[in-house]
Design a protein around this motif. Structure first.
Motif, PDB file in Angstrom:
ATOM      1  N   LEU A  82      -0.514 -25.153  79.706  1.00  0.00           N
ATOM      2  CA  LEU A  82       0.305 -24.271  78.877  1.00  0.00           C
ATOM      3  C   LEU A  82      -0.553 -23.304  78.060  1.00  0.00           C
ATOM      4  CD1 LEU A  82       3.169 -26.556  77.518  1.00  0.00           C
ATOM      5  CD2 LEU A  82       3.379 -24.617  79.069  1.00  0.00           C
ATOM      6  N   ARG A  83      -1.711 -23.791  77.598  1.00  0.00           N
ATOM      7  CA  ARG A  83      -2.564 -22.912  76.795  1.00  0.00           C
ATOM      8  C   ARG A  83      -3.049 -21.722  77.609  1.00  0.00           C
ATOM      9  NH1 ARG A  83      -8.099 -23.709  77.478  1.00  0.00           N
ATOM     10  NH2 ARG A  83      -8.633 -25.469  78.834  1.00  0.00           N
ATOM     11  N   HIS A  84      -3.250 -21.927  78.926  1.00  0.00           N
ATOM     12  CA  HIS A  84      -3.643 -20.807  79.772  1.00  0.00           C
ATOM     13  C   HIS A  84      -2.551 -19.733  79.773  1.00  0.00           C
ATOM     14  CE1 HIS A  84      -6.457 -23.640  82.228  1.00  0.00           C
ATOM     15  NE2 HIS A  84      -7.047 -23.159  81.142  1.00  0.00           N
ATOM     16  N   LEU A  85      -1.305 -20.170  79.878  1.00  0.00           N
ATOM     17  CA  LEU A  85      -0.191 -19.222  79.872  1.00  0.00           C
ATOM     18  C   LEU A  85      -0.049 -18.555  78.505  1.00  0.00           C
ATOM     19  CD1 LEU A  85       2.524 -21.141  81.939  1.00  0.00           C
ATOM     20  CD2 LEU A  85       0.958 -19.349  82.708  1.00  0.00           C
ATOM     21  N   GLN A  86      -0.237 -19.329  77.450  1.00  0.00           N
ATOM     22  CA  GLN A  86      -0.160 -18.764  76.100  1.00  0.00           C
ATOM     23  C   GLN A  86      -1.242 -17.701  75.897  1.00  0.00           C
ATOM     24  OE1 GLN A  86      -0.557 -22.470  74.024  1.00  0.00           O
ATOM     25  NE2 GLN A  86       1.662 -22.761  73.781  1.00  0.00           N
ATOM     26  N   HIS A  87      -2.435 -18.000  76.371  1.00  0.00           N
ATOM     27  CA  HIS A  87      -3.535 -17.040  76.256  1.00  0.00           C
ATOM     28  C   HIS A  87      -3.258 -15.791  77.083  1.00  0.00           C
ATOM     29  CE1 HIS A  87      -6.559 -20.486  75.171  1.00  0.00           C
ATOM     30  NE2 HIS A  87      -5.650 -20.256  74.236  1.00  0.00           N
ATOM     31  N   PHE A  88      -2.744 -15.983  78.279  1.00  0.00           N
ATOM     32  CA  PHE A  88      -2.440 -14.854  79.160  1.00  0.00           C
ATOM     33  C   PHE A  88      -1.385 -13.938  78.530  1.00  0.00           C
ATOM     34  CE2 PHE A  88       0.767 -13.405  82.256  1.00  0.00           C
ATOM     35  CZ  PHE A  88       0.031 -12.394  82.864  1.00  0.00           C
ATOM     36  N   VAL A  89      -0.322 -14.508  77.992  1.00  0.00           N
ATOM     37  CA  VAL A  89       0.751 -13.703  77.389  1.00  0.00           C
ATOM     38  C   VAL A  89       0.224 -12.943  76.176  1.00  0.00           C
ATOM     39  CG1 VAL A  89       2.951 -13.823  76.151  1.00  0.00           C
ATOM     40  CG2 VAL A  89       2.634 -15.128  78.264  1.00  0.00           C
ATOM     41  N   ALA A  90      -0.612 -13.576  75.368  1.00  0.00           N
ATOM     42  CA  ALA A  90      -1.165 -12.906  74.190  1.00  0.00           C
ATOM     43  C   ALA A  90      -2.008 -11.696  74.589  1.00  0.00           C
ATOM     44  CB  ALA A  90      -2.003 -13.887  73.373  1.00  0.00           C
ATOM     45  N   GLU A 104       0.268  -8.912  75.755  1.00  0.00           N
ATOM     46  CA  GLU A 104       0.977  -8.253  74.655  1.00  0.00           C
ATOM     47  C   GLU A 104       0.054  -7.322  73.869  1.00  0.00           C
ATOM     48  OE1 GLU A 104       4.381 -11.654  73.691  1.00  0.00           O
ATOM     49  OE2 GLU A 104       2.552 -11.560  72.489  1.00  0.00           O
ATOM     50  N   ASP A 105      -1.163  -7.782  73.578  1.00  0.00           N
ATOM     51  CA  ASP A 105      -2.088  -7.000  72.751  1.00  0.00           C
ATOM     52  C   ASP A 105      -2.893  -5.988  73.555  1.00  0.00           C
ATOM     53  OD1 ASP A 105      -1.288  -8.321  70.462  1.00  0.00           O
ATOM     54  OD2 ASP A 105      -2.904  -9.789  70.536  1.00  0.00           O
ATOM     55  N   GLN A 106      -2.957  -6.198  74.880  1.00  0.00           N
ATOM     56  CA  GLN A 106      -3.765  -5.338  75.758  1.00  0.00           C
ATOM     57  C   GLN A 106      -5.210  -5.239  75.261  1.00  0.00           C
ATOM     58  OE1 GLN A 106      -1.664  -1.574  76.092  1.00  0.00           O
ATOM     59  NE2 GLN A 106      -0.210  -2.414  77.559  1.00  0.00           N
ATOM     60  N   HIS A 107      -5.680  -6.352  74.710  1.00  0.00           N
ATOM     61  CA  HIS A 107      -7.022  -6.353  74.134  1.00  0.00           C
ATOM     62  C   HIS A 107      -7.453  -7.808  73.920  1.00  0.00           C
ATOM     63  CE1 HIS A 107     -10.336  -5.246  71.433  1.00  0.00           C
ATOM     64  NE2 HIS A 107     -10.180  -4.005  71.864  1.00  0.00           N
ATOM     65  N   PHE A 108      -8.637  -8.179  74.399  1.00  0.00           N
ATOM     66  CA  PHE A 108      -9.092  -9.565  74.275  1.00  0.00           C
ATOM     67  C   PHE A 108      -9.447  -9.911  72.831  1.00  0.00           C
ATOM     68  CE2 PHE A 108      -9.298  -9.531  78.829  1.00  0.00           C
ATOM     69  CZ  PHE A 108      -9.208 -10.873  79.204  1.00  0.00           C
ATOM     70  N   MET A 151      -6.485 -17.299  67.079  1.00  0.00           N
ATOM     71  CA  MET A 151      -7.509 -18.048  66.334  1.00  0.00           C
ATOM     72  C   MET A 151      -8.372 -18.883  67.267  1.00  0.00           C
ATOM     73  SD  MET A 151      -5.568 -19.036  62.751  1.00  0.00           S
ATOM     74  CE  MET A 151      -4.149 -19.796  63.537  1.00  0.00           C
ATOM     75  N   VAL A 152      -8.829 -18.242  68.349  1.00  0.00           N
ATOM     76  CA  VAL A 152      -9.782 -18.846  69.277  1.00  0.00           C
ATOM     77  C   VAL A 152     -10.933 -17.864  69.446  1.00  0.00           C
ATOM     78  CG1 VAL A 152      -7.985 -20.136  70.498  1.00  0.00           C
ATOM     79  CG2 VAL A 152      -8.677 -17.886  71.338  1.00  0.00           C
ATOM     80  N   SER A 153     -12.047 -18.345  69.993  1.00  0.00           N
ATOM     81  CA  SER A 153     -13.166 -17.453  70.229  1.00  0.00           C
ATOM     82  C   SER A 153     -12.860 -16.529  71.400  1.00  0.00           C
ATOM     83  CB  SER A 153     -14.432 -18.254  70.529  1.00  0.00           C
ATOM     84  OG  SER A 153     -14.308 -18.922  71.777  1.00  0.00           O
ATOM     85  N   GLN A 154     -13.447 -15.337  71.384  1.00  0.00           N
ATOM     86  CA  GLN A 154     -13.216 -14.407  72.485  1.00  0.00           C
ATOM     87  C   GLN A 154     -13.773 -14.944  73.791  1.00  0.00           C
ATOM     88  OE1 GLN A 154     -14.100 -10.330  71.610  1.00  0.00           O
ATOM     89  NE2 GLN A 154     -14.138  -9.719  73.750  1.00  0.00           N
ATOM     90  N   SER A 155     -14.901 -15.640  73.713  1.00  0.00           N
ATOM     91  CA  SER A 155     -15.478 -16.216  74.936  1.00  0.00           C
ATOM     92  C   SER A 155     -14.573 -17.302  75.503  1.00  0.00           C
ATOM     93  CB  SER A 155     -16.867 -16.788  74.642  1.00  0.00           C
ATOM     94  OG  SER A 155     -16.798 -17.811  73.654  1.00  0.00           O
ATOM     95  N   GLY A 156     -13.976 -18.085  74.621  1.00  0.00           N
ATOM     96  CA  GLY A 156     -13.060 -19.125  75.077  1.00  0.00           C
ATOM     97  C   GLY A 156     -11.811 -18.548  75.706  1.00  0.00           C
ATOM     98  N   LEU A 157     -11.307 -17.457  75.110  1.00  0.00           N
ATOM     99  CA  LEU A 157     -10.127 -16.796  75.663  1.00  0.00           C
ATOM    100  C   LEU A 157     -10.440 -16.205  77.034  1.00  0.00           C
ATOM    101  CD1 LEU A 157      -7.215 -15.773  75.328  1.00  0.00           C
ATOM    102  CD2 LEU A 157      -8.138 -13.791  74.123  1.00  0.00           C
ATOM    103  N   SER A 158     -11.593 -15.558  77.158  1.00  0.00           N
ATOM    104  CA  SER A 158     -11.986 -14.976  78.441  1.00  0.00           C
ATOM    105  C   SER A 158     -12.123 -16.053  79.502  1.00  0.00           C
ATOM    106  CB  SER A 158     -13.304 -14.212  78.289  1.00  0.00           C
ATOM    107  OG  SER A 158     -13.155 -13.129  77.402  1.00  0.00           O
ATOM    108  N   ALA A 159     -12.699 -17.194  79.114  1.00  0.00           N
ATOM    109  CA  ALA A 159     -12.860 -18.294  80.070  1.00  0.00           C
ATOM    110  C   ALA A 159     -11.499 -18.836  80.511  1.00  0.00           C
ATOM    111  CB  ALA A 159     -13.694 -19.409  79.438  1.00  0.00           C
TER     112      ALA A 159
END
Length: 294
Positions: free
Chosen positions: A3-11, A14-18, A26-34
């Protein structure tokens, strides 16, 4: 797929920006990219086109976004349903509404809801009726108050709120005001029109009335708020065809019924998911509306 993968993808979508999405989550950019890379590997398709300034969805990303939003909405509803069974209504209530909708007063209704259910976070979004229907069907809104744009489907159902005829609004010194009686589409077809964006309910109702009468008209002054429309008419810059309740907003203007538009020229509805799929918060809000709790 988590689910967190989907939550990250939707965010990110929506923002069109990592970076902005990472800050919001409230996660690291590297973690979000991963997380996004893991999702892309599992789906074997790129989900974003990345540039130095922003990211945009690929065709695969657009397909996933619809399903991801629906899945996350269902998960949220499941959590809220369990809380409701335990006697506490929590979570969020996402409501959409057109401006000056007939049959409901959203501010008063939401205030009554908040008094009754203080643990629920209330969110309000204002769009045109076509967009509101899409947002409810996609699960991004729990319910919406809008002009009826379609019949019920397997993704959307409607509850009628009000039906009313259409009226011509004009300056009291306008030549149409002297008629003092109902006007037809033919009577006003050559006028300069003030109207809303094509997605708005009153515009849709007016367009439908003139199309049924076979009369062409030109909207010269297009606005996105009620006060601007009334101000333009008040300055005698054009006329408008609007639902009957609009005439009470500026009593000094002349208001004459539009013949041929029918008593149900403008019908407003509450748009909800199919029976059984509405969130507990949406059902509670409708209960307040139906019992006059607002």
């Amino acid at each position: 797929m988590e689910l967190r993968h989907l939550q990250h993808f939707v965010a990110v979508a929506e923002d069109q920006h990592f970076t902005r999405a990472a800050e919001r989550l409230m996660v690291s950019q590297s973690g979000l990219s991963a997380s996004i890379r893991a999702l892309e590997r599992e789906l074997r398709a790129p989900l974003f086109v990345r540039t130095t300034r922003r990211v945009t969805l690929t065709e695969a990303g657009r397909a996933l976004l619809t399903e991801a939003e629906r899945i996350l909405a269902q998960v949220r509803s499941a959590h809220e349903a369990v809380a409701a069974v335990q006697g506490v209504l929590r979570g969020t209530l996402a409501v959409g509404a057109e401006q000056c909708i007939a049959g409901v007063h959203p501010p008063g209704l939401l205030a009554a809801f908040r008094r009754t259910h203080p643990d629920v976070e209330v969110r309000l979004r204002q769009f045109g009726s076509g967009t509101l229907a899409e947002e409810v069907a996609a699960g991004r809104l729990d319910l919406a108050f809008a002009y009826r744009t379609q019949d019920d489907t397997d993704q959307l159902r409607s509850v009628s709120l009000a039906v009313e005829p259409m009226y011509v609004l004009c300056h009291p010194e306008h030549r149409l005001a002297a008629a003092g009686a109902a006007l037809s589409c033919e009577d006003v077809g050559d006028e300069v029109f003030v109207d809303f964006h094509p997605d708005w309910g009153p515009r849709r109702a007016t367009d439908a009335a003139f199309a049924e009468a076979g009369v062409r008209r030109t909207v010269a002054l297009e606005v996105n708020d009620v006060h601007s429309l009334l101000d333009l008419i008040d300055e005698n810059l054009g006329v408008a065809v609007v639902p009957r309740h609009f005439r009470h907003k500026r009593p000094a203007l002349a208001a004459l019924p539009l013949k041929g538009a029918g008593e149900q020229g403008y019908e407003t509805v509450a748009l909800l998911p199919p029976d059984g799929a509405a969130s507990p918060a949406a059902r509670a809000l409708m209960g307040l509306l139906e019992t006059g709790g607002a």
